[in-house]
Design a protein around this motif. Structure first.
Motif, PDB file in Angstrom:
ATOM      1  N   GLN A  62      49.756  28.609  38.892  1.00 45.65           N
ATOM      2  CA  GLN A  62      49.011  29.655  38.212  1.00 45.65           C
ATOM      3  C   GLN A  62      48.844  30.863  39.138  1.00 45.65           C
ATOM      4  OE1 GLN A  62      47.961  30.310  35.248  1.00 45.65           O
ATOM      5  NE2 GLN A  62      47.049  32.206  35.980  1.00 45.65           N
ATOM      6  N   ASP A  63      48.566  30.561  40.403  1.00 46.13           N
ATOM      7  CA  ASP A  63      48.289  31.616  41.358  1.00 46.13           C
ATOM      8  C   ASP A  63      49.524  32.471  41.623  1.00 46.13           C
ATOM      9  OD1 ASP A  63      46.508  32.894  42.995  1.00 46.13           O
ATOM     10  OD2 ASP A  63      47.311  31.910  44.767  1.00 46.13           O
ATOM     11  N   LEU A  64      50.691  31.827  41.718  1.00 43.38           N
ATOM     12  CA  LEU A  64      51.889  32.567  42.099  1.00 43.38           C
ATOM     13  C   LEU A  64      52.588  33.202  40.910  1.00 43.38           C
ATOM     14  CD1 LEU A  64      53.157  30.133  44.837  1.00 43.38           C
ATOM     15  CD2 LEU A  64      52.091  32.349  45.165  1.00 43.38           C
ATOM     16  N   ASN A  65      52.581  32.498  39.825  1.00 43.37           N
ATOM     17  CA  ASN A  65      53.170  32.950  38.561  1.00 43.37           C
ATOM     18  C   ASN A  65      54.336  33.915  38.715  1.00 43.37           C
ATOM     19  OD1 ASN A  65      53.610  33.171  35.883  1.00 43.37           O
ATOM     20  ND2 ASN A  65      51.580  33.984  35.380  1.00 43.37           N
TER      21      ASN A  65
ATOM     22  N   ARG B  36      48.311  40.286  26.414  1.00 45.07           N
ATOM     23  CA  ARG B  36      49.197  39.339  27.074  1.00 45.07           C
ATOM     24  C   ARG B  36      49.434  38.123  26.166  1.00 45.07           C
ATOM     25  NH1 ARG B  36      48.873  35.215  30.258  1.00 45.07           N
ATOM     26  NH2 ARG B  36      50.459  34.906  31.864  1.00 45.07           N
ATOM     27  N   SER B  54      47.292  37.064  39.174  1.00 40.12           N
ATOM     28  CA  SER B  54      47.890  35.766  38.849  1.00 40.12           C
ATOM     29  C   SER B  54      48.281  35.676  37.379  1.00 40.12           C
ATOM     30  CB  SER B  54      46.951  34.625  39.250  1.00 40.12           C
ATOM     31  OG  SER B  54      45.772  34.689  38.518  1.00 40.12           O
ATOM     32  N   PHE B  55      47.991  36.694  36.598  1.00 43.76           N
ATOM     33  CA  PHE B  55      48.422  36.710  35.195  1.00 43.76           C
ATOM     34  C   PHE B  55      49.543  37.716  34.951  1.00 43.76           C
ATOM     35  CE2 PHE B  55      44.124  35.239  35.443  1.00 43.76           C
ATOM     36  CZ  PHE B  55      44.172  34.086  34.672  1.00 43.76           C
ATOM     37  N   ALA B  56      49.968  38.390  36.033  1.00 45.21           N
ATOM     38  CA  ALA B  56      50.948  39.458  35.876  1.00 45.21           C
ATOM     39  C   ALA B  56      52.364  38.895  35.767  1.00 45.21           C
ATOM     40  CB  ALA B  56      50.860  40.405  37.061  1.00 45.21           C
TER      41      ALA B  56
ATOM     42  N   GLU C 158      45.478  27.738  33.251  1.00 42.09           N
ATOM     43  CA  GLU C 158      45.640  29.174  33.008  1.00 42.09           C
ATOM     44  C   GLU C 158      44.380  29.761  32.366  1.00 42.09           C
ATOM     45  OE1 GLU C 158      47.048  32.892  30.883  1.00 42.09           O
ATOM     46  OE2 GLU C 158      45.925  31.201  30.129  1.00 42.09           O
TER      47      GLU C 158
END
Lengths: 65, 526, 267
Positions: A62-65, B36, B54-56, C158
């Motif tokens: 999730q952090d790195l995505n 998104r 972290s959502f990009a 998420e």
């Protein structure tokens, strides 16, 4: 009641995506040392077989995505 | 904002730069998440790896103060690949050739050298932004609080015009304003060079209009900006100061200098709802009313004018802001006789074209977005629809200029400042809230693990942080959120006042200080 | 429907069965909670429908707790949907409110809202007007179950990562009434960081909702970052139902299984 609560937690963990086998309920008296060792050894084996918690990997992903 | 908040959720590409949106503007972040979830692409550019990163779809970490080089690099790629909007450029803009000439030099490789972002990522950013049908830019203080703040904003305007992403729904160049009513304060002429509605003080017809309405002779010269004020006090040009809802002793750069100036005043009055550090050194403190204790309007970041209604009476001797101003004015010799905020609103409408149709009877429910020039006008959802305020949109060719201060042997780290999620500005309100205080009682310096180990610091250790302006002691927090060589600190805490360190170097036009970049030294403190 | 309710409330005042009525009122283009102390004020009375059915709902039962503490001798009428009534039933059992001082005035939700909520019981027992609308079984829980173990973990990770720790879910919750909240206990969940510890923060809250959550969905409506809390708590409620045969808020005389020690285990 405790057994039910544990069943609740297992299903709850499963819905969250965490293997319910990582949680176990056993009844062991303070006089049953041998059984205590057996239970713990068996649980350790079971957790080892499950491998590292998927949680850490999921958080990292999730952090790195 | 050129566009409204709700439009963000229908954008196809959202480019967030210099905005820690989830933390500082959570309800704007709501729309980013909605967009998104609807399949929009998200690009985040920030020197810190913020929550939104972290959502990009693409997160890039530019070096501090290199935004112009980054945006020029993106525009270079767009032009080279023909992703620009020729029709829009031809019909709606001018000076395109100058932009082209400057941008030509900013190859992804050159831009990469300055920003530290790979040429591939710069190309991807350009592609995502330019090729989406509706792209919107959201920015905040990470763009403006630089000696090149105006250049940064103009560069974003260039980018949006180049791709035709302005003057349309779900596009635009959208500054996320900080305080709930900072837009309103600016709209009302809370700036040294304009009357309400951004009408210039040095335009004769404007001045005459206000002189007639207010029956008083008015100056035709712009006043001082906040940052020009402190040197002017020390030069003896300003002798008295009224501070309203501000705490410059904590919020302004180079705090030691600010304190010296405030103490040099012959008279200092502070109007606030709490006893702030600035109020502590004032000659007179006037207690004000909080949001729940007053009537009037707030104008938010999307130019929406909304009514607020008094729920409870102000405590003790506290009074509503307009009453305090009126009382001061009457005592210093200019008579004001307003009987209510509504009467003031009517005067605003009569003198401010963009607020011309905004009256209390129309402000039920959701309020109105300006420009709203007359009583029949429904308000304006997004700006620059068929034409820009000046006619054609003007491109500016802008060269990259480094920040005023860069690390050297004596001060080897970059320091950038910002906010934490539970505190607001100088903590006047939030540090008085038990639940927010409980969440975070002291400030900290964010340090990259590699730097921390090189200095010999462990998580939670105390460090001395020094710049050319002064030094402070703070706990450190070790995190990958900041890059190697960069440290971050919030400016909320008086005990570890980041603004003792910050550089008062100003943007030449907007006079905004470079809060986001300065050079510091970090040492273990015991 | 509204007129019938207003008449009913007027009767309650006239018969001196209540001293005040807690409902909703439309004022200045906004709908908000309002304590009616005079039947003449009922003019702006609202059922909470502004742009679509039930888009302006509030945890009135929670407001009632504060009112009851301040005015312990008074009797209050209160406007209830199915979920509001379930909340009140729980609050009576947990001794947060005195049932004898509360008069519920119930109305059903329209089918449209029941479907959007996936509400199993979109009407209260204390119905004074309208028909009992058909309950809906949740499909959203199924969707998540079908993601498989890995998919579920990814999905929740998420969603929980979006959390800004605003406590909106807790603060709006009609059955959250603890004086000290464990979510704010620094030893259990470290303070000062967002997102708060993932997934602990949200799983602790979800587990605490067992035997308590009455499925009103206000938490999910309040959430600024779109965490599907209602779906999570729906599953919690389903498990509690299958293990303990208990649905919060449905029976007045049955206590939460998490509030009692129970019998000896079988094995």
């Amino acid at each position: 009641m405790t057994a039910k609560r544990i069943r609740f937690l297992k299903e709850f963990l499963s819905f969250s995506g965490i293997e319910p086998d990582r949680l176990r309920l056993e009844w062991v008296s303070s006089a049953e040392a041998t059984r205590f060792v057996e239970v713990i050894t068996d649980f350790i084996d079971q957790v080892k077989e499950l491998g590292p918690s998927p949680l850490k990997a999921a958080l990292a992903a999730q952090d790195l995505n | 904002m050129t566009n409204s908040i709700d439009e963000i959720k229908y954008a196809d590409c959202i480019f967030v730069i210099g905005s820690n949106t989830t933390l500082a503007h959570p309800l704007v972040a709501t729309r980013i998440f909605q967009a998104r979830d609807n399949g929009a692409r998200l690009i985040v550019a920030d020197p810190r790896k913020i929550q939104l990163a972290s959502f990009a779809d693409l997160y890039v970490r530019q070096r501090l103060g290199t935004d112009v080089a980054l945006i020029n690099g993106m525009m270079h790629v767009i032009l080279k690949n023909g992703w620009h909007d020729e029709a829009f450029i031809g019909e709606r803009t001018e000076n395109f050739e100058e932009l082209k000439k400057v941008v030509e030099k900013y190859t992804p490789e050159k831009s990469s050298e300055v920003t530290g972002i790979s040429p591939e990522d710069i190309t991807r950013m350009a592609e995502y932004y330019a090729k989406a049908p509706r792209s919107t830019i959201l920015y905040a203080m990470g763009i403006t609080q630089h000696t090149t703040g105006v250049d940064n904003v103009k560069s974003l305007a260039n980018l949006s015009m180049l791709t035709g992403n302005v003057g349309k729904e779900s596009t635009g160049v959208n500054p996320l304003r900080g305080q709930n009513n900072v837009q309103g304060a600016c709209d009302m002429g809370g700036l040294p060079n304009v009357y309400p509605g951004y009408q210039a003080v040095n335009a004769v017809d404007i001045r005459t209009k206000f002189e007639k309405a207010w029956k008083v002779r008015l100056s035709d010269k712009p006043g001082l900006t906040l940052t020009d004020l402190f040197p002017a006090i020390l030069e003896g040009k300003v002798k008295a100061l009224v501070v309203m809802g501000e705490n410059p002793l904590v919020s302004d750069p180079d705090s030691h200098h600010v304190e010296k100036a405030l103490r040099a005043l012959e008279f200092l009055a502070v109007i606030d709802i709490f006893m702030t550090p600035t109020a502590e050194i004032a000659h007179v403190v006037l207690p004000a009313a909080s949001f729940a204790e007053k009537d009037g309007t707030f104008t938010n970041t999307e130019r929406r004018v909304q009514r607020i209604r008094k729920a409870i009476d102000p405590p003790g001797e506290a009074r509503q802001d307009w009453v305090i101003i009126q009382e001061i004015s009457n005592r210093v010799g200019y008579q004001m006789n307003y009987s209510s905020p509504e009467e003031i609103q009517n005067e605003i409408a009569s003198l401010t074209p963009s607020y011309g149709g905004i009256t209390y009877d129309r402000l039920g429910g959701e309020g109105l977005c300006w420009p709203c020039p007359d009583k029949e006008h429904p308000g304006t959802k997004f700006l620059h629809k068929d034409r820009f305020a000046r006619g054609r949109g003007l491109f500016h060719g802008i060269e990259y200029i480094p920040p005023a201060e860069s690390p050297d042997d004596d001060y080897p780290f970059w320091l950038t400042t910002g906010r934490v999620f539970v505190h607001y500005h100088t903590g006047t309100m939030t540090r008085n809230s038990p639940s927010l205080d409980q969440e975070m009682r002291e400030g900290y310096l964010e340090v990259n693990p590699a730097d921390a180990s090189a200095i010999g610091l462990k998580d939670g250790d105390k460090a001395k942080i020094a710049s050319r302006r002064g030094e402070i002691i703070s706990r450190i927090f070790i995190t990958e959120r900041v890059d190697k060589g960069t440290v971050f600190m919030s400016f909320h805490f008086l005990e570890a006042r980041a603004n003792v360190l910050t550089n008062p170097a100003l943007d030449p036009i907007a006079k905004i200080p470079e809060y986001k970049v300065c050079a510091v030294r970090v040492e273990k403190w015991e | 429907m509204k007129e019938t309710i207003i008449e009913k409330v007027k009767d309650l005042f006239e018969d001196s069965r209540i001293e005040a009525f807690l409902g909703l009122k439309e004022e200045n283009g906004q709908i908000g909670p309002y304590l009616f102390t005079d039947p003449k004020d009922l003019e702006g009375f609202s059922l909470g429908d502004k742009e679509w059915p039930g888009d302006k709902r509030y945890p009135l039962s929670k407001i009632l707790i504060a009112l009851a503490q301040k005015y312990p001798e008074n009797r209050f009428g209160i406007l209830v949907r199915g979920c509001d009534e379930r909340a009140l039933n729980e609050l009576f059992k947990w001794n947060q409110l005195n049932e004898e001082h509360v008069v519920m005035v119930g109305f059903p939700c329209p089918q449209e809202l029941a479907e959007a909520c996936e509400c199993p019981k979109p009407y209260p027992e204390s119905l004074v007007v309208g028909e009992k609308v058909k309950g809906i079984k949740s499909k959203k829980v199924e969707v998540i179950l079908n993601m498989g173990m890995e998919g579920r973990l990814k999905y929740w990770t998420e969603r929980f990562s979006r959390c800004i720790k605003c406590y909106g879910c807790r603060n709006v919750c009609p059955v959250c009434f603890c004086n000290e909240c464990e979510l704010a206990n620094d030893d259990l969940i470290p303070s000062g960081e967002i997102p708060p510890e993932n997934p602990i923060f949200h799983l602790v809250r979800a587990a605490h909702m067992a035997g308590r959550c009455i499925d009103c969905g206000l938490c999910e409506e309040a959430c600024p970052v779109g965490i599907p809390l209602r779906t999570l708590y729906k599953k919690v409620a389903d498990i509690v139902d299958s293990e303990f045969g208990y649905r919060p808020g449905y029976q007045k005389d049955q206590k939460s299984p998490f509030n009692i020690l129970g019998e000896r285990p079988e094995d």
